[in-house]
Design an enzyme around this catalytic site. Structure first.
Site, PDB file in Angstrom:
ATOM      1  N   ASP A 119     -10.721  28.286  17.773  1.00  0.00           N
ATOM      2  CA  ASP A 119     -10.457  27.256  16.765  1.00  0.00           C
ATOM      3  C   ASP A 119     -10.121  27.963  15.455  1.00  0.00           C
ATOM      4  O   ASP A 119     -10.371  29.167  15.301  1.00  0.00           O
ATOM      5  CB  ASP A 119     -11.653  26.309  16.586  1.00  0.00           C
ATOM      6  N   ASP A 150      -8.261  35.627  12.802  1.00  0.00           N
ATOM      7  CA  ASP A 150      -9.563  34.949  12.984  1.00  0.00           C
ATOM      8  C   ASP A 150      -9.394  33.741  13.889  1.00  0.00           C
ATOM      9  O   ASP A 150      -9.178  32.642  13.430  1.00  0.00           O
ATOM     10  CB  ASP A 150     -10.102  34.533  11.611  1.00  0.00           C
ATOM     11  N   GLU A 184     -16.307  27.282  16.100  1.00  0.00           N
ATOM     12  CA  GLU A 184     -16.918  28.305  15.246  1.00  0.00           C
ATOM     13  C   GLU A 184     -16.735  28.002  13.768  1.00  0.00           C
ATOM     14  O   GLU A 184     -17.649  28.157  12.973  1.00  0.00           O
ATOM     15  CB  GLU A 184     -16.326  29.685  15.570  1.00  0.00           C
ATOM     16  N   GLU A 185     -15.537  27.558  13.404  1.00  0.00           N
ATOM     17  CA  GLU A 185     -15.227  27.385  11.985  1.00  0.00           C
ATOM     18  C   GLU A 185     -15.995  26.222  11.349  1.00  0.00           C
ATOM     19  O   GLU A 185     -16.019  26.082  10.124  1.00  0.00           O
ATOM     20  CB  GLU A 185     -13.720  27.195  11.777  1.00  0.00           C
ATOM     21  N   THR A 347     -18.748  10.200 -21.866  1.00  0.00           N
ATOM     22  CA  THR A 347     -19.993  10.610 -22.517  1.00  0.00           C
ATOM     23  C   THR A 347     -21.209  10.055 -21.783  1.00  0.00           C
ATOM     24  O   THR A 347     -22.014   9.320 -22.343  1.00  0.00           O
ATOM     25  CB  THR A 347     -19.999  10.125 -23.984  1.00  0.00           C
ATOM     26  N   HIS A 462      -9.244  32.646   6.520  1.00  0.00           N
ATOM     27  CA  HIS A 462      -9.584  31.375   5.870  1.00  0.00           C
ATOM     28  C   HIS A 462      -8.685  31.070   4.673  1.00  0.00           C
ATOM     29  O   HIS A 462      -8.838  30.028   4.062  1.00  0.00           O
ATOM     30  CB  HIS A 462     -11.054  31.320   5.394  1.00  0.00           C
TER      31      HIS A 462
END
Ligand SMILES: *[C@@H]1O[C@H](CO)[C@@H](O)[C@H](O)[C@H]1NC(C)=O
Ligand SMILES: *[C@@H]1O[C@H](CO)[C@@H](O)[C@H](O)[C@H]1NC(C)=O
Ligand SMILES: [Zn+2]
Length: 495
Positions: A119, A150, A184-185, A347, A462
């Site tokens: 993946d 990767d 995995e990611e 604010t 990445h």
């Protein structure tokens, strides 16, 4: 006729045959490199982004393609169902199956298990890619594409290493198993349970686990022997029952944000010293051998600085920098929820704010102890403020670090294999990040693990323009071939 003389001839003949086989394998790899690049092109073309639910069909297809490649090589392959994941809206979605495969089951040989993932992280050309992220493009010897480094090229390199042995009918020196996941990611959803469930089946005869899911530190090949863990915290300060206007109420209420910033500022000093009592004391001392090892590592500080775009780092010498990147803990503050963060100048006094911060953990820190140290400390500094607001501290992740023995035969085998392929000694390095799967493998299977990277130091994992160099991909395949041979030289009793 001299028998001894004859004996010598026989002995040298054996050695020659062995070296010849390695050369043959290397030649096979060199002459098949275009096919390897095409295989990577096919894999990169699949948008197997595990974070995008709309891409889930692609991810399923990616797992099926991986399984099919291994089946065609005659492996015994399974697609293991690991259930579903729950989405934030309550719906469920099937997780990508985990591919397991086995080549050879000779009980007289060692068995290695190679872990990888197919993946990828999200990628769109609009993010700033110079080329289409899912169309592998070669420029100056670099193969650009999402997932190239990767982890698709390393997985393919392992597969091609086995294939080369098969193609030349060279007997595999060890039994080879694969475990390849598709989540995995996004945190390896479902994998821990699967590993636990298969501990006494798939993993029962595994001797060693090999992970090739990281990169070198420079142009010099490396073996990775440690990763940091991570303790991730939320600190919530709650005050008034709703947000207030700073003109109308400012000056009369004790503001949650001021309390929160105040306590966050007590976590770490400007010079990087962690101020939470007990943390620094728990860290394993830096040994002389470690210092010496860091001293010898190839690392370009100027390049590192320019890559991240800063003029000054926390430390100016290599050993301190590497040590603080890999083997010392640190505190990072990631963000504040509930804060007014839109552009403009509203604010508001936020009524409730939650800081997110994490501590990268190292041996011999213990996540349960870190949780107590951080919680107690923040409550004590908060108490000194005598604020009527409420503080709540929670630890949501407690991932342990992982550390291997660099004298272990697996690492000795790695040193020999690197020397054979690249004719240099590898750097022994650690990762500053966390690879939780290493720890799971270690805790559940109790097998020895090595991280054997082939990714380059500048692969851009990445991020935009991720690449794998053709050199690393092809020489990496040779490294894996040499490594399988080298592991077979470890005597089973030696471990
Ligand atoms: C394993 O080794 C033993 C002893 O050398 C031998 O007798 C046996 O046949 C071998 N088994 C296999 C499956 O090769
Ligand atoms: C990939 O890029 C090449 C070169 O720019 C182009 O010729 C090809 O059509 C592209 N392929 C796809 C599938 O987009
Ligand atoms: Zn990865």
């Amino acid at each position: 006729m001299c028998l001894l003389y004859q004996g010598k001839i026989i002995l040298s003949a054996v050695i020659i045959i062995h070296a010849f086989q390695y050369e043959e394998l290397v030649q096979y790899v060199d002459s098949h490199q275009e096919e390897y690049v095409e295989a990577l092109r096919d894999w990169v073309a699949i948008e197997s982004d595990s974070s995008d639910v709309l891409k889930r069909p692609d991810l399923h297809r990616m797992m099926e393609m991986t399984a099919q490649k291994l089946r065609l090589m005659g492996g015994s392959v399974e697609l293991v169902d690991i259930g579903e994941q729950e989405l934030p809206d309550g719906q469920t979605l099937a997780l990508p199956k985990v591919v397991t495969a086995q080549f050879g089951n000779d009980p007289n040989k060692s068995t290695v298990c190679i872990y990888g993932h197919v993946d990828v992280q999200p990628a769109k050309i609009e993010d700033g890619w110079a080329t289409e992220p899912y169309n592998l493009t070669e420029i100056d010897g670099n193969l650009y594409g999402r997932g190239a480094s990767d982890n698709k090229a390393p997985v393919l390199a392992w597969i091609h290493a086995v294939e080369a042995y098969q193609a030349l009918s060279v007997e595999l020196p060890v039994n080879v198993k694969f475990i390849i996941e598709g989540m995995e990611e996004t945190g390896s959803n479902g994998l821990d349970a699967m590993i636990l469930a298969q501990r006494d089946t798939f993993f029962s005869d595994v001797d060693y686990i090999i992970i090739s899911d990281c990169g070198w530190l420079s142009r010099r090949p490396a073996l990775t022997y440690g990763t940091r863990g991570n303790c991730y915290f939320f600190a919530e300060v709650e005050g008034p029952k709703q947000d207030l206007h700073s003109g109308v109420y400012g000056g009369t209420v004790i503001e949650p944000m001021t309390d929160l910033i105040g306590i966050l500022d007590t976590l770490i000093s400007p010079s990087g010293k962690i101020l939470i009592p007990g943390i620094r004391e728990a860290v394993a001392p830096l040994s002389d051998e470690e210092w010496k090892m860091y001293q010898d590592i190839e690392f370009d500080i100027e390049n590192y600085k320019s890559k991240i775009g800063v003029s000054q780092l926390m430390y100016s010498n290599k050993v301190d920098l590497l040590a603080h990147r890999w083997r010392y803990p640190t505190v990072s503050i990631h963000g504040i929820e509930g804060a007014f963060s839109a552009p403009g100048s509203k604010t508001v006094i936020p009524a409730k704010v939650t800081a997110k911060f994490s501590i990268r953990q190292v041996p011999n820190m213990d996540p349960a102890m870190v949780k107590k140290q951080v919680t107690d400390y923040l409550h004590s500094v908060f108490a000194k403020r005598k604020s009527p607001n409420k503080l709540k501290v929670t630890m949501i992740i407690g991932a342990k670090p992982w550390l291997a023995d660099t004298q272990h035969p697996l690492y000795e085998a790695g040193k020999v294999a690197v020397k054979r392929v690249f004719d240099v000694d590898p750097d022994l390095i650690r990762e500053g990040g966390t690879i939780p799967i290493a720890r799971t493998f270690q805790d559940v299977t109790e097998k020895s693990i090595i991280m054997l990277p082939i990714g380059g130091f500048d692969d851009g994992l990445h991020s935009q323009n991720e690449k794998m160099s053709r050199y690393n991909y092809i020489e990496g395949t040779k490294l894996f071939i040499a490594y399988l041979h080298q592991v077979s030289q470890i005597k089973k009793t030696q471990v």
